[in-house]
Design a protein around this motif. Structure first.
Motif, PDB file in Angstrom:
ATOM      1  N   LYS A   1     -77.067  18.534  -8.750  1.00  0.00           N
ATOM      2  CA  LYS A   1     -77.359  18.989  -7.382  1.00  0.00           C
ATOM      3  C   LYS A   1     -76.136  19.643  -6.747  1.00  0.00           C
ATOM      4  O   LYS A   1     -76.236  20.698  -6.117  1.00  0.00           O
ATOM      5  CB  LYS A   1     -77.817  17.801  -6.529  1.00  0.00           C
TER       6      LYS A   1
ATOM      7  N   GLN B   1     -73.285  16.217  -1.133  1.00  0.00           N
ATOM      8  CA  GLN B   1     -73.483  17.664  -1.272  1.00  0.00           C
ATOM      9  C   GLN B   1     -72.866  18.421  -0.098  1.00  0.00           C
ATOM     10  O   GLN B   1     -72.237  19.462  -0.282  1.00  0.00           O
ATOM     11  CB  GLN B   1     -74.982  17.966  -1.386  1.00  0.00           C
TER      12      GLN B   1
ATOM     13  N   ARG C   1     -75.593  23.836  -5.901  1.00  0.00           N
ATOM     14  CA  ARG C   1     -75.312  24.376  -4.562  1.00  0.00           C
ATOM     15  C   ARG C   1     -74.005  25.157  -4.547  1.00  0.00           C
ATOM     16  O   ARG C   1     -73.902  26.219  -3.925  1.00  0.00           O
ATOM     17  CB  ARG C   1     -75.271  23.247  -3.528  1.00  0.00           C
TER      18      ARG C   1
END
Lengths: 210, 272
Positions: free
Chosen positions: B75, A66, B79
């Motif tokens: 995820k 991420q 974001r």
């Protein structure tokens, strides 16, 4: 515990698509929301594979992925197709973030447990989808001296320190540094001789003031 | 012999060796960087060619073959969508005034008055009676502000490379910069750097601005690392407006800081 050599085949979410398709980073840089899923499709496998190698567990790897995607999103405007492929550019951002996380996490990346066969390139290079700069890097790597190859494999695999490599190989620290630096610089020069890592104006990044 | 001019090729080697170390391990050798003439230091720090080389070799030697877990896509896209939405019209997060720093930052007198004025304004605002709530507004911590800034558009996180200076705890320290060029706001995050005695020396942040003369980096503030802190977040207070940050660096300086650095660097973070 030694890692198994990579044997799985790329899937739809896998890395094989990293080297194919029209450029996507310019769309990312332009803020195209449609590019989000495509960006993941293209680089998700690449980033995940690198993260799994550098991170101790899947949860940590997910966090790292991420962070990397945010870095990619914010760095896309710096991408220059004349210098490197999108894949190499994304891999560079990924490696930078993962090395930083590894240092932050443990301050001491684990000792490498790299089996020699995992580092052997012949089966992994030559794929049709491999970008040209990666193919040239593979060829350049083969031109290095055996000691340089050994040190670079260990350095690149998990960002191991010179000290760790010296311990692993039994080479003097100064020798490790020399092999790592000279080996990497030699590969860069071979790539540049092939017209890579040079922008459209012919500038070699970092050397324009020399 | 000591007066001989350095060999230009030797200079290039010093820069390349420093970059090679950074590309492979994330750590640049301080001695190698110091050997690079200041006229080339900025260009060297911005040079990503060896990092790209390492990445290409990585892909060649260890081709990515793993498939991400099924839940990761959601995820990541969530974001990125949040960032994308913020960048396209939604109200930006309010710019938070600098709160008390985890590591106290010493500023020049001129900025000290400004900081004092802001502090008074913050205090006045925080304690002004709120007809709808009697809650006391807690000042956000530097860490929270750093994370909030990280989520805002245009913000970048820049990885820092620690040098081999003994203060880097045997090369085990690290750091990063979170910087928003539009706001001129940022935070320095350091882990594992040796605590300092402010009577002996202090750390000082420098910002190389690509729009200014590289020989005169902007003073980013003097700060301390308390003995009981392994990790600190320091708000960046640039003494001058930053046009285009090209490089952040932390140096070791005499107490109170200096206007001309001794160039003993402990962390270098090229913006790239």
């Amino acid at each position: 515990m030694p890692q198994d050599p990579p044997t799985s085949h790329p899937s739809d979410d896998g890395p094989s698509r990293a080297q194919s398709g029209p450029p996507i980073l310019p769309r990312v840089a332009a803020g195209d929301p449609e590019a989000i899923n495509e960006c993941y499709d293209r680089f998700g496998g690449l980033i995940w594979s690198l993260a799994r190698r550098f991170c101790h567990n899947p949860s940590d790897a997910e966090d790292a992925v991420q962070e990397v995607f945010i870095d990619v999103w914010k760095s896309a405007d710096r991408f220059d197709a004349s210098i490197a492929s999108e894949t190499t550019f994304v891999a560079m951002i990924t490696r930078r973030r993962l090395i930083d996380r590894a240092r932050r996490r443990s301050r001491r990346p684990p000792m490498p447990t790299l089996p020699e066969q995992a580092a052997a390139p012949p089966e992994s290079i030559g794929d049709a989808e491999m970008s040209e700069d990666v193919r040239l890097a593979a060829e350049a790597f083969e031109k290095l001296r055996p000691e340089q190859k050994q040190v670079l494999r260990l350095a690149i695999h998990q960002g191991c320190s010179h000290e760790q490599i010296a311990t692993t190989t039994g080479m003097p620290l100064g020798t490790v540094k020399t092999h790592a630096r000279r080996g990497l610089i030699k590969i860069r020069e071979i790539l540049r001789a092939q017209g890579k890592l040079i922008d459209e104006a012919g500038n070699r990044p970092g050397e324009d003031e020399a | 012999m000591s007066n001989a001019r350095p060999d230009p090729e030797a200079r290039l080697d010093a820069a390349s060796e420093w970059l090679a170390d950074r590309a492979l391990t994330g750590i640049g050798d301080a001695a190698a960087l110091t050997a690079v003439p200041s006229s080339r230091r900025l260009a060297s720090a911005l040079d990503e060619s060896l990092e790209l080389t390492a990445a290409a070799v990585d892909l060649a030697l260890f081709p990515p073959r793993e498939t991400p877990p099924a839940g990761l896509r959601a995820k990541v896209t969530a974001r990125l969508e949040r960032i994308s939405e913020a960048a396209h019209g939604s109200a930006p997060l309010p710019r938070s005034p600098a709160p008390p720093a985890t590591a106290p930052l010493t500023e020049s007198p001129r900025w000290g008055w400004y900081a004092a004025a802001v502090a008074v304004a913050i205090a006045a605002f925080a304690w002004w009676p709120n007809p709808r709530s009697r809650q006391v507004v807690e000042p956000a911590t530097p860490d929270a502000l750093r994370l909030a800034l990280l989520e805002t558009p245009s913000t970048r996180m820049i990885a820092g490379a620690c040098t081999d200076d003994p203060l880097c705890a045997a090369q085990e320290s690290c750091g990063d910069i979170v910087w928003n060029p539009e706001r001129g706001e940022g935070y320095l995050h350091l882990v594992g750097l040796e605590p300092n005695d402010p009577q002996e020396f202090q750390y000082q942040l420098w910002i190389v601005d690509a729009t200014r003369d590289e020989r005169f980096p902007i003073d980013g503030g003097v700060f301390d690392i308390p003995a009981d802190r392994d990790e600190v977040v320091v708000p960046i207070h640039a003494a001058l407006p930053v046009g285009q940050a090209a490089l952040f660096a932390v140096s070791v300086e005499k107490p109170g800081g200096t206007v001309v650095s001794d160039r003993r660097f402990v962390l270098v973070a090229p913006v790239g």
